[in-house]
Scaffold this motif. Structure first.
Motif, PDB file in Angstrom:
ATOM      1  N   ALA A 200       0.832  -1.198   0.000  1.00  0.00           N
ATOM      2  CA  ALA A 200       0.000   0.000   0.000  1.00  0.00           C
ATOM      3  C   ALA A 200       0.868   1.250   0.000  1.00  0.00           C
ATOM      4  O   ALA A 200       2.031   1.224   0.408  1.00  0.00           O
ATOM      5  N   ASP A 201       0.302   2.344  -0.477  1.00  0.00           N
ATOM      6  CA  ASP A 201       1.014   3.616  -0.478  1.00  0.00           C
ATOM      7  C   ASP A 201       1.318   4.029   0.966  1.00  0.00           C
ATOM      8  O   ASP A 201       0.463   3.926   1.853  1.00  0.00           O
ATOM      9  N   PRO A 202       2.542   4.511   1.226  1.00  0.00           N
ATOM     10  CA  PRO A 202       2.903   4.862   2.611  1.00  0.00           C
ATOM     11  C   PRO A 202       2.130   6.036   3.193  1.00  0.00           C
ATOM     12  O   PRO A 202       2.207   6.280   4.404  1.00  0.00           O
ATOM     13  N   VAL A 203       1.375   6.767   2.379  1.00  0.00           N
ATOM     14  CA  VAL A 203       0.593   7.874   2.926  1.00  0.00           C
ATOM     15  C   VAL A 203      -0.536   7.362   3.822  1.00  0.00           C
ATOM     16  O   VAL A 203      -1.001   8.060   4.724  1.00  0.00           O
ATOM     17  N   PHE A 204      -0.956   6.126   3.611  1.00  0.00           N
ATOM     18  CA  PHE A 204      -2.012   5.557   4.445  1.00  0.00           C
ATOM     19  C   PHE A 204      -1.468   5.238   5.838  1.00  0.00           C
ATOM     20  O   PHE A 204      -0.384   4.657   5.978  1.00  0.00           O
ATOM     21  N   LYS A 205      -2.226   5.609   6.848  1.00  0.00           N
ATOM     22  CA  LYS A 205      -1.912   5.222   8.221  1.00  0.00           C
ATOM     23  C   LYS A 205      -2.878   4.119   8.649  1.00  0.00           C
ATOM     24  O   LYS A 205      -4.079   4.188   8.367  1.00  0.00           O
ATOM     25  N   ALA A 206      -2.327   3.106   9.313  1.00  0.00           N
ATOM     26  CA  ALA A 206      -3.171   2.010   9.771  1.00  0.00           C
ATOM     27  C   ALA A 206      -4.206   2.522  10.769  1.00  0.00           C
ATOM     28  O   ALA A 206      -3.903   3.360  11.631  1.00  0.00           O
ATOM     29  N   VAL A 207      -5.424   2.034  10.633  1.00  0.00           N
ATOM     30  CA  VAL A 207      -6.497   2.419  11.553  1.00  0.00           C
ATOM     31  C   VAL A 207      -6.428   1.511  12.777  1.00  0.00           C
ATOM     32  O   VAL A 207      -6.594   0.295  12.662  1.00  0.00           O
ATOM     33  N   PRO A 208      -6.166   2.064  13.955  1.00  0.00           N
ATOM     34  CA  PRO A 208      -6.045   1.213  15.137  1.00  0.00           C
ATOM     35  C   PRO A 208      -7.409   0.699  15.590  1.00  0.00           C
ATOM     36  O   PRO A 208      -8.431   1.353  15.390  1.00  0.00           O
ATOM     37  N   VAL A 209      -7.397  -0.474  16.180  1.00  0.00           N
ATOM     38  CA  VAL A 209      -8.607  -1.030  16.781  1.00  0.00           C
ATOM     39  C   VAL A 209      -8.510  -0.810  18.278  1.00  0.00           C
ATOM     40  O   VAL A 209      -7.661  -1.402  18.956  1.00  0.00           O
ATOM     41  N   GLY A 210      -9.342   0.073  18.801  1.00  0.00           N
ATOM     42  CA  GLY A 210      -9.295   0.392  20.227  1.00  0.00           C
ATOM     43  C   GLY A 210      -9.949  -0.681  21.069  1.00  0.00           C
ATOM     44  O   GLY A 210     -10.976  -1.255  20.701  1.00  0.00           O
ATOM     45  N   HIS A 211      -9.333  -0.984  22.196  1.00  0.00           N
ATOM     46  CA  HIS A 211      -9.911  -1.928  23.138  1.00  0.00           C
ATOM     47  C   HIS A 211     -11.047  -1.255  23.906  1.00  0.00           C
ATOM     48  O   HIS A 211     -10.996  -0.058  24.206  1.00  0.00           O
ATOM     49  N   ALA A 212     -12.064  -2.037  24.193  1.00  0.00           N
ATOM     50  CA  ALA A 212     -13.185  -1.528  24.978  1.00  0.00           C
ATOM     51  C   ALA A 212     -12.756  -1.361  26.435  1.00  0.00           C
ATOM     52  O   ALA A 212     -11.975  -2.160  26.964  1.00  0.00           O
ATOM     53  N   ASN A 213     -13.265  -0.319  27.077  1.00  0.00           N
ATOM     54  CA  ASN A 213     -12.914  -0.043  28.480  1.00  0.00           C
ATOM     55  C   ASN A 213     -13.768  -0.913  29.399  1.00  0.00           C
ATOM     56  O   ASN A 213     -14.744  -0.455  29.996  1.00  0.00           O
ATOM     57  N   ASN A 214     -13.393  -2.191  29.521  1.00  0.00           N
ATOM     58  CA  ASN A 214     -14.189  -3.104  30.327  1.00  0.00           C
ATOM     59  C   ASN A 214     -14.036  -2.849  31.828  1.00  0.00           C
ATOM     60  O   ASN A 214     -14.950  -3.136  32.607  1.00  0.00           O
ATOM     61  N   TRP A 215     -12.902  -2.290  32.245  1.00  0.00           N
ATOM     62  CA  TRP A 215     -12.707  -2.049  33.675  1.00  0.00           C
ATOM     63  C   TRP A 215     -13.653  -0.978  34.203  1.00  0.00           C
ATOM     64  O   TRP A 215     -14.006  -0.980  35.391  1.00  0.00           O
ATOM     65  N   GLN A 216     -14.074  -0.075  33.356  1.00  0.00           N
ATOM     66  CA  GLN A 216     -15.057   0.916  33.775  1.00  0.00           C
ATOM     67  C   GLN A 216     -16.367   0.227  34.150  1.00  0.00           C
ATOM     68  O   GLN A 216     -16.992   0.575  35.156  1.00  0.00           O
ATOM     69  N   ASN A 217     -16.770  -0.752  33.351  1.00  0.00           N
ATOM     70  CA  ASN A 217     -17.989  -1.494  33.667  1.00  0.00           C
ATOM     71  C   ASN A 217     -17.855  -2.252  34.987  1.00  0.00           C
ATOM     72  O   ASN A 217     -18.805  -2.330  35.773  1.00  0.00           O
ATOM     73  N   LEU A 218     -16.668  -2.828  35.230  1.00  0.00           N
ATOM     74  CA  LEU A 218     -16.463  -3.547  36.489  1.00  0.00           C
ATOM     75  C   LEU A 218     -16.555  -2.586  37.668  1.00  0.00           C
ATOM     76  O   LEU A 218     -17.084  -2.944  38.738  1.00  0.00           O
TER      77      LEU A 218
END
Length: 274
Positions: free
Chosen positions: A205-223
């Motif tokens: 892929a062209d280097p201008v593209f930045k990978a889209v991160p997959v954020g983890h859900a904040n499960n500790w807030q629910n706990l």
């Protein structure tokens, strides 16, 4: 001593305390379910990063409808599975997903249909690029897609929820979300019921593209909410018991005990101070 608890007033207070405590326990249980659900999502995200890629068809069912339709979504346990698939990018139907933030910058995610040998397609999120000069809504200059066959490796991402309007501007589709069913209606072929979040591509892929991160859900807030609601439930019942005990002591003529500091060192009376 505690017969007053059988009066209508105190029975009403007991019923109110029990109902409030029950509601708080149920709210805690609901947050506990959310904690388990978010924990499972985080585990699938981590597993997808470590696993070897499998063919797309092993994870995502092929669409069976006609052009403009989307196939069935993946099973929940299959989301974030790493897959590989080969096809040709359809550069006439690039989708720009606006208002997306990566590394604290607002820009666009570029989603391009990858047309497979059987005539179906899968949407590939190729990455994030900044907007053109002029503001966050200015359409970017999208690097050209590789010509010919492209082999994509990435993770299966479920369609984003929400009703986001899809419009065509300057020959490109635009939306605020990667909603597979809505985007399917703008495309001339059936598409799979989820999209692929690109990790690697051949040709590169062209280097201008930045990978889209997959954020983890904040499960500790629910706990934390679980503990909070359950403590509130316990405090409600303990509070009822404390009020009832104080009422009983006052009814029997037993004074409440003085605080320890006052009992040990009482203040002198006016006569004593003279």
């Amino acid at each position: 001593m505690y017969r007053f608890l059988l009066t209508p007033r105190w029975l009403g207070l007991l019923a109110l305390a029990l109902v409030a405590a029950t509601v708080m326990v149920l709210l805690g249980n609901w947050q506990l379910d959310r904690y388990h659900g978010r924990t499972a999502v985080n585990e699938r995200i981590d597993a997808g990063l470590r696993m070897a890629a499998v063919p797309l068809r092993d994870t995502l069912p092929a669409p069976t409808g006609g052009p403009g339709t989307a196939g069935p979504p993946p099973a929940q346990e299959r989301t974030f599975t790493r897959v590989t698939v080969t096809g040709r990018y359809d550069t006439d139907n690039i989708v720009l997903v606006r208002g997306r933030t990566v590394e604290s910058r607002v820009g666009f995610e570029v989603v391009t249909p990858l047309v497979l040998a059987d005539g179906t397609a899968v949407l590939v999120n190729r990455g994030w690029i900044p907007p053109a000069p002029g503001g966050a809504m200015a359409q970017p200059q999208v690097p050209p897609s590789p010509a010919g066959e492209v082999t994509v490796e990435g993770r299966v991402h479920a369609s984003e929820s929400g009703n986001a309007r899809v419009a065509r501007r300057d020959g490109r589709l635009e939306s605020r979300r990667v909603s597979v069913p809505q985007l399917a209606g703008e495309l001339p072929y059936p598409i799979h019921g989820a999209y692929v979040l690109l990790d690697e591509q051949t040709p590169a892929a062209d280097p201008v593209f930045k990978a889209v991160p997959v954020g983890h859900a904040n499960n500790w807030q629910n706990l934390g909410y679980v503990v909070q609601w359950w403590i509130f439930a316990a405090m409600t019942l303990v509070g009822y018991g404390w009020i009832a005990r104080r009422e009983a002591r006052q009814s029997s003529g037993t004074p409440d005990p003085l605080p320890r500091d006052l009992a040990a060192d009482p203040s002198p009376s006016p006569q004593e101070s003279r």
